[in-house]
Motif scaffolding. Structure first.
Motif, PDB file in Angstrom:
ATOM      1  N   THR A   6       1.025  -0.991   0.059  1.00 52.18           N
ATOM      2  CA  THR A   6      -0.146   0.077   0.013  1.00 52.18           C
ATOM      3  C   THR A   6       1.020   1.328  -0.665  1.00 52.18           C
ATOM      4  O   THR A   6       2.276   1.122   0.171  1.00 52.18           O
ATOM      5  N   ALA A   7       0.041   2.655  -0.197  1.00 48.14           N
ATOM      6  CA  ALA A   7       1.756   3.771   0.120  1.00 48.14           C
ATOM      7  C   ALA A   7       1.785   3.998   0.915  1.00 48.14           C
ATOM      8  O   ALA A   7       0.878   3.792   2.384  1.00 48.14           O
ATOM      9  N   ASP A   8       2.880   4.627   0.925  1.00 47.55           N
ATOM     10  CA  ASP A   8       2.623   5.491   2.260  1.00 47.55           C
ATOM     11  C   ASP A   8       2.561   6.105   3.253  1.00 47.55           C
ATOM     12  O   ASP A   8       1.870   5.523   4.792  1.00 47.55           O
ATOM     13  N   LEU A   9       1.295   7.131   3.188  1.00 48.44           N
ATOM     14  CA  LEU A   9       0.483   7.699   3.943  1.00 48.44           C
ATOM     15  C   LEU A   9      -0.928   7.299   3.983  1.00 48.44           C
ATOM     16  O   LEU A   9      -1.310   7.199   5.608  1.00 48.44           O
ATOM     17  N   GLU A  10      -1.045   5.995   3.361  1.00 47.40           N
ATOM     18  CA  GLU A  10      -2.086   5.269   3.158  1.00 47.40           C
ATOM     19  C   GLU A  10      -2.027   3.986   4.572  1.00 47.40           C
ATOM     20  O   GLU A  10      -2.606   3.785   5.693  1.00 47.40           O
ATOM     21  N   GLY A  11      -0.929   3.420   4.400  1.00 47.67           N
ATOM     22  CA  GLY A  11      -0.693   3.135   5.659  1.00 47.67           C
ATOM     23  C   GLY A  11      -0.144   3.576   7.048  1.00 47.67           C
ATOM     24  O   GLY A  11      -0.512   2.996   7.828  1.00 47.67           O
ATOM     25  N   LEU A  12       0.472   4.530   7.037  1.00 46.77           N
ATOM     26  CA  LEU A  12       0.156   6.108   8.346  1.00 46.77           C
ATOM     27  C   LEU A  12      -0.681   5.735   9.243  1.00 46.77           C
ATOM     28  O   LEU A  12      -1.649   5.013  10.340  1.00 46.77           O
ATOM     29  N   CYS A  13      -2.194   6.480   7.615  1.00 46.58           N
ATOM     30  CA  CYS A  13      -3.378   6.226   8.439  1.00 46.58           C
ATOM     31  C   CYS A  13      -3.961   4.796   9.059  1.00 46.58           C
ATOM     32  O   CYS A  13      -4.710   4.828  10.157  1.00 46.58           O
ATOM     33  N   TYR A  15      -2.507   3.034  10.590  1.00 46.77           N
ATOM     34  CA  TYR A  15      -2.447   2.352  12.328  1.00 46.77           C
ATOM     35  C   TYR A  15      -1.869   3.685  13.061  1.00 46.77           C
ATOM     36  O   TYR A  15      -2.838   2.949  13.974  1.00 46.77           O
ATOM     37  N   VAL A  46       3.602  -0.770   9.482  1.00 43.65           N
ATOM     38  CA  VAL A  46       4.214   0.411   9.479  1.00 43.65           C
ATOM     39  C   VAL A  46       4.706   0.806  10.522  1.00 43.65           C
ATOM     40  O   VAL A  46       5.785   1.232  11.453  1.00 43.65           O
TER      41      VAL A  46
ATOM     42  N   LEU B  46      -8.158   9.854   1.195  1.00 43.48           N
ATOM     43  CA  LEU B  46      -8.173  10.352   2.179  1.00 43.48           C
ATOM     44  C   LEU B  46      -7.990  12.090   2.270  1.00 43.48           C
ATOM     45  O   LEU B  46      -8.448  13.051   3.251  1.00 43.48           O
ATOM     46  N   PHE B  58      -7.409   9.961  12.755  1.00 49.19           N
ATOM     47  CA  PHE B  58      -5.822   9.805  12.905  1.00 49.19           C
ATOM     48  C   PHE B  58      -5.200  10.573  13.498  1.00 49.19           C
ATOM     49  O   PHE B  58      -3.824  10.739  14.081  1.00 49.19           O
ATOM     50  N   VAL B  69       4.636  11.618   7.431  1.00 48.42           N
ATOM     51  CA  VAL B  69       5.277  10.466   6.655  1.00 48.42           C
ATOM     52  C   VAL B  69       6.866  10.532   6.177  1.00 48.42           C
ATOM     53  O   VAL B  69       7.910   9.364   6.708  1.00 48.42           O
ATOM     54  N   ILE B  74       9.522   7.448   6.908  1.00 48.12           N
ATOM     55  CA  ILE B  74       8.458   5.899   5.676  1.00 48.12           C
ATOM     56  C   ILE B  74       8.634   5.521   4.550  1.00 48.12           C
ATOM     57  O   ILE B  74       8.313   6.556   3.696  1.00 48.12           O
ATOM     58  N   PRO B  75       8.651   4.445   3.785  1.00 43.27           N
ATOM     59  CA  PRO B  75       9.013   3.394   2.228  1.00 43.27           C
ATOM     60  C   PRO B  75       7.383   4.322   1.204  1.00 43.27           C
ATOM     61  O   PRO B  75       6.352   4.281   2.134  1.00 43.27           O
ATOM     62  N   PRO B  76       7.834   4.764   0.232  1.00 42.38           N
ATOM     63  CA  PRO B  76       6.338   4.739  -0.555  1.00 42.38           C
ATOM     64  C   PRO B  76       5.774   3.425  -1.275  1.00 42.38           C
ATOM     65  O   PRO B  76       4.479   3.883  -0.917  1.00 42.38           O
ATOM     66  N   GLU B  77       6.278   2.928  -1.050  1.00 43.16           N
ATOM     67  CA  GLU B  77       5.399   1.153  -0.703  1.00 43.16           C
ATOM     68  C   GLU B  77       5.869   0.186   0.267  1.00 43.16           C
ATOM     69  O   GLU B  77       6.760   0.114   0.650  1.00 43.16           O
ATOM     70  N   ILE B  78       4.632   0.136   1.298  1.00 40.53           N
ATOM     71  CA  ILE B  78       4.890  -0.916   1.955  1.00 40.53           C
ATOM     72  C   ILE B  78       4.565  -1.924   1.750  1.00 40.53           C
ATOM     73  O   ILE B  78       3.028  -2.389   1.396  1.00 40.53           O
TER      74      ILE B  78
END
Lengths: 277, 95
Positions: A6-13, A15, A46, B46, B58, B69, B74-78
């Motif tokens: 998934t994308a970074d921002l979405e992943g952080l959200c 968590y 994350v 979002l 959040f 981020v 935090i990397p662009p792709e998790i």
């Protein structure tokens, strides 16, 4: 085979949302449009990334580049201005207890006779701007504060960070559970105190309450950590979860301040400065 | 549907009947189809969150989330670690 991304921002959200309030993963499916399994894996991932990248900031005071002599002086000044009798106190140390489910292995180790429930303990150092500079733990719930302090090796870190030559040193203030040392002060013990000693204790104790606000902030922002029924020591990494939530709370303090910063009239460091980026 | 084609191949079915069956199959609502949006809800962008929604969900404002981020590295792709196999129950118990 599980291979998801998934994308970074979405992943952080994901968590942050997971930590924000006790919630079932199923409840989050509709918010993110992903399955519970997916959200769980990403939230864990994350958490591990944050711990890997920035976990060292809480483990050792010497990793905090911004905690220099000027900063310690600024902290001591703000505490003195608030009416503290100690002129060189830069922060407060305390232990905190977080309840967990009864572990099926070694449950005696995690039972606190004082709190009367199973728990893990952490040791924190709170600065007057609301930043938790050090977080050691988790330790089994039956341990006492002085033992944790000895094991955490915090005093050596203090020697390196808070002593500048013979005459200039900055001290922490703790509760009577801690052993009094050159860089760690405690209230005068016993009942037969002089008026001056009593006065010292009273004035410092009103400062020390700030450390409780620091613990309160992490729990009120990330209430998941206070949800005992989902803090399972043998299934989840409870310690890393608490640590990363503490890092995020510090980030929150850097961006928005907090009750402690307001009380001591101090400004926390910038977000990037705190995270060394 | 496959069974119907098998019968048609052996010439035991009228051409018109096959045509009707195909049309019927196309027009019929697929009851058991997996639709992500129906099952899990639509993925909410979002950017569409208001500031209050963002803080209540959040704890950070939207612009600060992006800053966070980058600052946290935090990397662009998790990705899930190492393409390992995991049963659904195990994943649930992890968190």
């Amino acid at each position: 085979v599980t291979s998801i991304y998934t994308a970074d921002l979405e992943g952080l959200c994901m968590y942050l949302r997971r930590l924000a309030y006790p919630n079932r993963l199923l409840d989050l499916e509709h918010l993110f449009g992903f399955s519970a399994e997916y959200i769980s894996i990403i939230a864990n991932q994350v958490m591990n990334i944050i711990n890997q990248n920035k976990g060292h900031l809480l483990n050792n005071l010497t990793n905090l580049n911004w905690l220099n002599q000027d900063r310690l002086q600024y902290y001591a000044q703000s505490i003195t201005t608030k009416g503290a009798p100690v002129r060189n106190c830069w922060g407060f140390i305390d232990g905190t207890v977080r309840a967990i489910c009864r572990p099926s292995i070694n449950q005696e180790e995690y039972f606190s006779g004082h709190k009367r429930h199973h728990c893990v303990k952490y040791q924190s150092v709170l600065c007057p701007d609301g930043i938790i500079a050090s977080l050691m733990g988790p330790y089994p719930g039956r341990r006492y504060d002085a033992g944790i302090f000895r094991e955490s090796n915090l005093y050596n870190q203090l020697e390196q960070r808070a002593r500048f030559g013979e005459n200039e040193k900055y001290v922490l203030y703790g509760d009577p559970a801690y052993p009094i040392q050159e860089l760690l002060l405690c209230p005068f013990p016993g009942r037969r105190l002089t008026i001056e000693q009593q006065n010292f204790n009273t004035r410092m104790s009103s400062m020390r309450q700030a450390v409780e606000w620091g613990f309160g902030k992490i729990i009120s922002d990330f209430a998941f950590l206070d949800f005992k029924k989902n803090q399972k020591l043998l299934l989840q990494n409870v310690g890393i979860m608490y640590k990363t939530a503490m890092l995020l709370t510090n980030c929150h303090t850097c961006l928005y301040g907090g009750q402690t910063a307001k009380y001591f009239n101090t400004n926390p460091p910038e977000l990037e400065e705190y995270l060394n980026t | 549907m496959e069974d119907l084609f098998d019968v048609a191949v052996f010439g035991e079915l009228d051409y018109n009947l096959v045509q009707d069956a195909i049309l019927d199959n196309l027009l019929e609502v697929r009851q058991n189809a997996f639709l992500r949006s129906t099952k899990y809800g639509r993925l909410k962008n979002l950017n569409t969150f208001t500031e209050e929604e963002c803080i209540s969900n959040f704890r950070f404002k939207h612009e600060h989330l992006e800053r966070l981020v980058h600052a946290l590295g935090i990397p662009p792709e998790i990705r899930s670690a190492h393409r390992h196999t995991m049963s659904g129950m195990l994943i649930f118990s992890l968190f």
